[in-house]
Design an enzyme around this catalytic site. Structure first.
Site, PDB file in Angstrom:
ATOM      1  N   HIS A 122       9.504  -4.284 -34.954  1.00  0.00           N
ATOM      2  CA  HIS A 122      10.569  -4.947 -34.198  1.00  0.00           C
ATOM      3  C   HIS A 122      11.715  -5.404 -35.097  1.00  0.00           C
ATOM      4  CE1 HIS A 122      12.174  -6.630 -30.592  1.00  0.00           C
ATOM      5  NE2 HIS A 122      12.115  -7.873 -30.996  1.00  0.00           N
ATOM      6  N   SER A 140      16.862  -7.386 -29.689  1.00  0.00           N
ATOM      7  CA  SER A 140      15.755  -7.902 -28.885  1.00  0.00           C
ATOM      8  C   SER A 140      16.292  -8.492 -27.579  1.00  0.00           C
ATOM      9  CB  SER A 140      14.936  -8.919 -29.694  1.00  0.00           C
ATOM     10  OG  SER A 140      13.712  -9.193 -29.063  1.00  0.00           O
TER      11      SER A 140
END
Length: 266
Positions: free
Chosen positions: A242, A130
Site C-alpha cells: 500500500h 488511499s
C-alpha cells in the site's frame, strides 16, 4: 544538505464549510510567491480518512507539497470533516457519508483560495493516496473544475473493495454494515457509479502487492476511463504494497506526479 533547499511558505488557513462548520487546512505557497498574483493550485487529499495534514516535512514520495511549491504551484492540504485533530465528533462526521460533506469541505477550501486571489480557477488539479485517491476519483465524477487528477491506490468501487481488501471490518465501521445489506449506500458513495461523468485527465498509480486497496480497484477505474474516452495513464509498481518503499519507485511517483500537473494544470 537540507539547508540548501528552497521551501515554500507554510501556513494554517481556515474557512467555513457550506453548512457553516469551521474547517482547517495547510497552505503551501510557491517558492516564487508574490502577493496579489494567482497561481496554479493542486489540492492534495490525505488518506485515512481519519488522518490529518500538518506543518511538518512535506517532501516524501507521499507528500508532494514542497515539490510542487518549487515548481510554481500553490498547494492546499485540507483537513475536512472525518480528519483527526479536532476530537472524535469531528472525526465521526463523515460516517456513512464518504464523498458527501467532506467533499464539500474540500471544495469550499478551493473556493476560499479563489476568493482570496491566490488560486487561479482555470488552473487547478487534485490528487491523493488511499482515501485521498478515493476522494480524487470521487471528485472528478462530481465536478469538472480540475484540469488534472492523480489517483493513488484509489478505492473506486466500495462493494468490490469490501470483498477484496484485508480490512473489511474498516468498511463495516464506516458504513455500519456490509454491502450485502447496504448495497444502495455502497453504490451511491462509489466513484464508478458516476464514472460516465468524468472528463478530467487522470493519472492512476498503484502497487501490485497492495492488499489494503487491491490493484483491481485501479484496474476498474482505468477501464472506466478508457471506456468513456478520458485521457488517462495507469502505472503499476512491482512488489509494492500500500505504501511505495523502493527508492526508484518513490522517485518515479514524484516525477510522474509533477509531470502530470505541469502538463495539464500549469
Amino acid at each position: 544538505a537540507v539547508s540548501s533547499l528552497q521551501f515554500g511558505a507554510v501556513e494554517k488557513i481556515r474557512w467555513s464549510a457550506s453548512d457553516g462548520l469551521p474547517i482547517e487546512g495547510v497552505l503551501v505557497k510557491p517558492t516564487n510567491y508574490v502577493a496579489g498574483e494567482r497561481y496554479p493550485l493542486v489540492v492534495e487529499i490525505h488518506g485515512g480518512p481519519q488522518w490529518t495534514w500538518w506543518y511538518g516535512w512535506q517532501c516524501s514520495w507521499h507528500e508532494w507539497a514542497q515539490l510542487l511549491a518549487n515548481n510554481g504551484f500553490v498547494v492546499l492540504l485540507p483537513n475536512p470533516r472525518g480528519s483527526e485533530g479536532h476530537g472524535w465528533r469531528f472525526a465521526d462526521k463523515n460516517f456513512q457519508d464518504w464523498g458527501g460533506n467532506d467533499f464539500q469541505d474540500i471544495m469550499s477550501g478551493v473556493d476560499y483560495l479563489v476568493e482570496q486571489g491566490i488560486a487561479d480557477p482555470e488552473r487547478m488539479g487534485i490528487g491523493g493516496w488511499s482515501y485521498g485517491g478515493y476522494m480524487t476519483a470521487w471528485a472528478v465524477t462530481q465536478t469538472n473544475r480540475f484540469k488534472a487528477a492523480v489517483a493513488g491506490t484509489a478505492l473506486s468501487d466500495l462493494t468490490s473493495f469490501y470483498g477484496t481488501t484485508d480490512i473489511p471490518t474498516f468498511m463495516r465501521a464506516n458504513f455500519d454494515g456490509n454491502p450485502y445489506g447496504l448495497q444502495e449506500m455502497y453504490d451511491t458513495h462509489s466513484a464508478l457509479t458516476f464514472a460516465k461523468q468524468i472528463q478530467t485527465p487522470t493519472l492512476i498509480l498503484h502497487g501490485d502487492a497492495d492488499t489494503r486497496v487491491p490493484l483491481s480497484q485501479s484496474h476498474e477505474l482505468y477501464q472506466a476511463l478508457r471506456e468513456t474516452g478520458v485521457e488517462c495513464r495507469f502505472v503499476v509498481y512491482p512488489r509494492e504494497p500500500h505504501s511505495i518503499g523502493e527508492r526508484a519507485h518513490q522517485l518515479d511517483v514524484l516525477e510522474r506526479v509533477l509531470e502530470w500537473y505541469v502538463t495539464h494544470v500549469r
